[in-house]
Design a protein around this motif. Structure first.
Motif, PDB file in Angstrom:
ATOM      1  N   ARG A   1      22.377 -37.871  48.868  1.00  0.00           N
ATOM      2  CA  ARG A   1      21.393 -37.906  47.780  1.00  0.00           C
ATOM      3  C   ARG A   1      19.970 -38.120  48.307  1.00  0.00           C
ATOM      4  NH1 ARG A   1      24.725 -42.005  43.818  1.00  0.00           N
ATOM      5  NH2 ARG A   1      26.360 -40.541  43.134  1.00  0.00           N
TER       6      ARG A   1
ATOM      7  N   LYS B   1      31.297 -43.687  50.223  1.00  0.00           N
ATOM      8  CA  LYS B   1      30.283 -44.145  49.270  1.00  0.00           C
ATOM      9  C   LYS B   1      28.894 -44.144  49.903  1.00  0.00           C
ATOM     10  CE  LYS B   1      33.320 -46.929  46.349  1.00  0.00           C
ATOM     11  NZ  LYS B   1      33.614 -48.277  45.819  1.00  0.00           N
TER      12      LYS B   1
ATOM     13  N   THR C   1      27.709 -40.628  50.398  1.00  0.00           N
ATOM     14  CA  THR C   1      27.165 -40.102  49.139  1.00  0.00           C
ATOM     15  C   THR C   1      25.689 -40.455  48.991  1.00  0.00           C
ATOM     16  OG1 THR C   1      29.358 -40.402  48.125  1.00  0.00           O
ATOM     17  CG2 THR C   1      27.504 -40.039  46.633  1.00  0.00           C
TER      18      THR C   1
ATOM     19  N   LYS D   1      33.120 -39.348  43.964  1.00  0.00           N
ATOM     20  CA  LYS D   1      34.477 -38.778  43.850  1.00  0.00           C
ATOM     21  C   LYS D   1      34.571 -37.417  44.538  1.00  0.00           C
ATOM     22  CE  LYS D   1      34.758 -39.276  39.337  1.00  0.00           C
ATOM     23  NZ  LYS D   1      35.317 -39.187  37.955  1.00  0.00           N
TER      24      LYS D   1
ATOM     25  N   ASN E   1      28.445 -36.843  43.123  1.00  0.00           N
ATOM     26  CA  ASN E   1      29.018 -38.177  42.943  1.00  0.00           C
ATOM     27  C   ASN E   1      30.005 -38.507  44.058  1.00  0.00           C
ATOM     28  OD1 ASN E   1      31.439 -36.892  42.311  1.00  0.00           O
ATOM     29  ND2 ASN E   1      31.132 -37.055  40.114  1.00  0.00           N
TER      30      ASN E   1
ATOM     31  N   ARG F   1      22.659 -33.653  44.055  1.00  0.00           N
ATOM     32  CA  ARG F   1      23.159 -34.380  42.894  1.00  0.00           C
ATOM     33  C   ARG F   1      24.684 -34.320  42.951  1.00  0.00           C
ATOM     34  NH1 ARG F   1      20.188 -31.131  38.383  1.00  0.00           N
ATOM     35  NH2 ARG F   1      21.800 -32.097  37.093  1.00  0.00           N
TER      36      ARG F   1
END
Length: 305
Positions: free
Chosen positions: A102, A95, A98, A112, A110, A108
């Motif tokens: 970004r 997480k 991620t 997952k 996510n 861009r």
């Protein structure tokens, strides 16, 4: 005597077809012959392709992502970036990785997809189960006020759909509601605010036991750290044992029965006023059989004489 032969399902289906031709409804015919209607409908044959494997449910993996400038970034490039990022931040989970992709690389993407890629590359950190903070609650004999407090959260829904979150603290000996926080959220910070205000208003600095359930607000590291620095012994009730927190549960039952059920709470502001007024009434006027039919504040005044 010979036993009567029971007609087979196939024979019954043939009889149903004859009855239907004579004008009888399908449901009636099936009920007379005691068979399911579904058995009279043709079955679809499933075709199995030996060469083609069974397709998985869901859309196919695209193999690319977009940047903030709408440029296509191939997954092979993202995998290279992931290797570099995980080397730089080996202690970050997928997480947080991620967020780095970004912010630093303008992707861009996510969480997952990042999870899938880091798992594929063998960079996924092992899952560490969060251990609950606090001690296990035990049966206690309470002999004075500010010895044992119980804390719990109640949700009230207003007519306009808004939720009113009540974080309440009760003193087991006096039955007084010593702390409360009425908010639109039910976070750890809301629980801490309620406890901190209760400590100040009741001049409690030591030898306090605070009992709670296993909610995430009370099992967090932040809540346990607050209890340690304020000399609070925090204990958790066993799972599925609300009787260990009976006094605060009883207060919330009274609140529901004597306040919320009698008022049509329109919105958060309306609910705040009504609930706040009831808490004042509860502490000052509402008599308790366990307190020799005195209110909590009256019982405190009598015990101090």
């Amino acid at each position: 005597m010979k036993k009567k032969e029971v007609p087979k399902v196939a024979d019954k289906i043939e009889l149903v077809k004859k009855y239907i031709k004579k004008g009888l409804k399908l449901a009636r015919a099936c009920r007379l012959l005691q068979i399911a209607r579904s058995s009279c409908y043709p079955k679809k044959k499933v075709k199995h392709c030996k060469n083609k494997p069974t397709a998985k449910v869901g859309r196919p993996i695209p193999g690319y992502s977009y940047s903030i400038n709408n440029c296509i970034i191939d997954d092979s490039v993202i995998e290279t970036i992931l290797h570099e990022t995980c080397e730089e931040y080996p202690f970050y989970g997928y997480k947080k990785i991620t967020k780095i992709l970004r912010k630093k690389h303008g992707l861009r993407i996510n969480a997952k997809k990042v999870y899938r890629l880091v798992k594929k590359l063998g960079l996924l950190l092992p899952y560490v189960k969060h251990l609950k903070q606090g001690h296990l609650a035990v049966a206690r004999k309470v002999t004075s006020m500010n010895q044992l407090w119980q804390i719990d959260i109640k949700y009230v829904k207003a007519m306009n759909g808004q939720f009113i979150m009540l974080t309440d603290i009760i003193d087991v000996y006096t039955r007084k509601l010593v702390g409360r926080e009425i908010t639109k959220t039910a976070t750890t910070n809301d629980a801490l605010t309620a406890v901190e205000r209760a400590l100040k208003e009741n001049n409690v600095t030591k030898n306090l036991i605070l009992r709670s359930d296993n909610g995430p607000q009370f099992t967090s590291v932040k809540f346990e750290h607050f209890c340690k620095i304020n000399n609070i012994y925090h204990e958790l009730i066993p799972t599925n044992s609300p009787n260990y927190n009976a006094h605060i549960e009883s207060f919330h039952a009274l609140l529901e029965k004597e306040c919320i059920a009698w008022n049509e709470i329109k919105n958060f502001t309306h609910g705040y006023i009504i609930i706040d007024d009831y808490i004042k009434f509860y502490n000052e006027e509402r008599i308790h059989g366990s307190l020799s039919y005195m209110s909590p504040n009256e019982f405190i005044r009598k015990s101090m004489i």
